[in-house]
Design a protein around this motif. Sequence first.
Motif, mmCIF file in Angstrom:
data_model
loop_
_atom_site.group_PDB
_atom_site.id
_atom_site.type_symbol
_atom_site.label_atom_id
_atom_site.label_comp_id
_atom_site.label_asym_id
_atom_site.label_seq_id
_atom_site.Cartn_x
_atom_site.Cartn_y
_atom_site.Cartn_z
ATOM 1 N N HIS A 137 2.509 -27.971 18.065
ATOM 2 C CA HIS A 137 2.008 -28.130 16.693
ATOM 3 C C HIS A 137 0.920 -27.098 16.402
ATOM 4 O O HIS A 137 0.869 -26.520 15.323
ATOM 5 C CB HIS A 137 1.438 -29.545 16.497
ATOM 6 C CG HIS A 137 2.490 -30.597 16.268
ATOM 7 N ND1 HIS A 137 3.013 -30.874 15.036
ATOM 8 C CD2 HIS A 137 3.124 -31.422 17.134
ATOM 9 C CE1 HIS A 137 3.910 -31.852 15.137
ATOM 10 N NE2 HIS A 137 4.002 -32.198 16.406
ATOM 11 N N HIS A 178 11.365 -29.567 16.972
ATOM 12 C CA HIS A 178 10.355 -29.771 18.013
ATOM 13 C C HIS A 178 10.482 -31.191 18.585
ATOM 14 O O HIS A 178 10.568 -31.387 19.795
ATOM 15 C CB HIS A 178 8.968 -29.544 17.394
ATOM 16 C CG HIS A 178 7.822 -29.955 18.263
ATOM 17 N ND1 HIS A 178 7.830 -29.803 19.640
ATOM 18 C CD2 HIS A 178 6.617 -30.519 17.957
ATOM 19 C CE1 HIS A 178 6.677 -30.261 20.129
ATOM 20 N NE2 HIS A 178 5.940 -30.705 19.130
ATOM 21 N N HIS A 179 10.542 -32.177 17.707
ATOM 22 C CA HIS A 179 10.580 -33.553 18.204
ATOM 23 C C HIS A 179 11.921 -33.930 18.826
ATOM 24 O O HIS A 179 11.986 -34.857 19.637
ATOM 25 C CB HIS A 179 10.135 -34.541 17.125
ATOM 26 C CG HIS A 179 8.655 -34.774 17.202
ATOM 27 N ND1 HIS A 179 8.095 -35.742 17.993
ATOM 28 C CD2 HIS A 179 7.618 -34.100 16.636
ATOM 29 C CE1 HIS A 179 6.771 -35.670 17.903
ATOM 30 N NE2 HIS A 179 6.462 -34.698 17.087
ATOM 31 N N PHE A 226 9.429 -29.360 12.519
ATOM 32 C CA PHE A 226 8.993 -30.640 13.095
ATOM 33 C C PHE A 226 10.160 -31.344 13.791
ATOM 34 O O PHE A 226 10.026 -31.830 14.921
ATOM 35 C CB PHE A 226 8.431 -31.552 11.986
ATOM 36 C CG PHE A 226 8.128 -32.958 12.449
ATOM 37 C CD1 PHE A 226 6.868 -33.309 12.913
ATOM 38 C CD2 PHE A 226 9.123 -33.943 12.425
ATOM 39 C CE1 PHE A 226 6.597 -34.607 13.350
ATOM 40 C CE2 PHE A 226 8.854 -35.239 12.853
ATOM 41 C CZ PHE A 226 7.599 -35.571 13.326
ATOM 42 N N HIS A 268 3.491 -31.213 23.714
ATOM 43 C CA HIS A 268 3.800 -31.568 22.316
ATOM 44 C C HIS A 268 2.709 -31.110 21.329
ATOM 45 O O HIS A 268 3.003 -30.480 20.324
ATOM 46 C CB HIS A 268 4.039 -33.079 22.213
ATOM 47 C CG HIS A 268 3.780 -33.638 20.855
ATOM 48 N ND1 HIS A 268 2.573 -34.201 20.512
ATOM 49 C CD2 HIS A 268 4.537 -33.651 19.728
ATOM 50 C CE1 HIS A 268 2.608 -34.557 19.231
ATOM 51 N NE2 HIS A 268 3.797 -34.244 18.737
#
Length: 292
Positions: A204, A225-226, A222, A200
Amino acid sequence: MIHTRQNQSTLTKAQKRRFTNAVLALKKKGQYDEFVRMHIDFYVGDGDGALRVAHMTPSFFPWHRKFLLEFERALQKVDSGVTVPYWDWTVDRTPAASLWSEDFLGGNGRRSDHQVTTGPFARRQGHWTITEAVTDGDFLMRDFGRPQAPVDLPSKDELAWAMKEPTYDAEPWNSLAPHGFRNRFEGWPTRRGDGTWFNHNRVHRWVSGHMLGAGSVNDPVFWLHHAFVDLCWSRWRQRYPKAAPYLPVQKPALGDAQHDRVLVAGDTMPPWNTPIRDMLDHTSLYRYEDRP
Ligand SMILES: [Cu+2]
């Protein structure tokens, strides 16, 4: 109704447009920046001596699940057919991936100031002014792979290294937890240097620019990705159905440095008052179309 989140690489042109249009609509209403602000407000680290609900903590997964769900509901008020797609960064791992194309999230920042100049979130389009966590300018910034201190996206092996951890989390329940799925996945460095960020966190760092700090929500990637982070948590639970779905079971004892700094499953997560327990299973809320 249970909705389905798709792999971003399978979206049609129309689906991409509906997603980015809904994101832009939230930005225009000021709602998007409320999500940015919320993530900044809950960016509490190990060194802060306070309750950690979102990062460096066992509730990293459930807090972000609820955060995504709230965002997705806001999107669906704009367009009921939109869901948050996920980005499998073990597969789509180059700047040439369709994720970064003109008709979706736009590409890398330019060399001089890392300003994103393509796609719907480029400054010249006039719809994406950064108002929270402003650093160099009010434009969105990216710096893929950070050429001055190179970092790759996490590999399949690196993800597998976290997924094979049969225990959800471990003492001391922070960024220093030596094993446990949560910290291996959240990915805090075990030593100094960029080669030691994992999964994770490494994503970033690879996107860089706004994705680097507390204001990472400024970059719409974001959410994608999450969503994959959330999917991996869901896969982990399927893989270890007998494991405790959440740890610690009991609040660390009085006198323990982590007393009052981490949450147990029955605790509610600010700012929503949602018990962690309610976020451990997503299948009554949404599903994933889980194909690579
Ligand atoms: Cu993150």
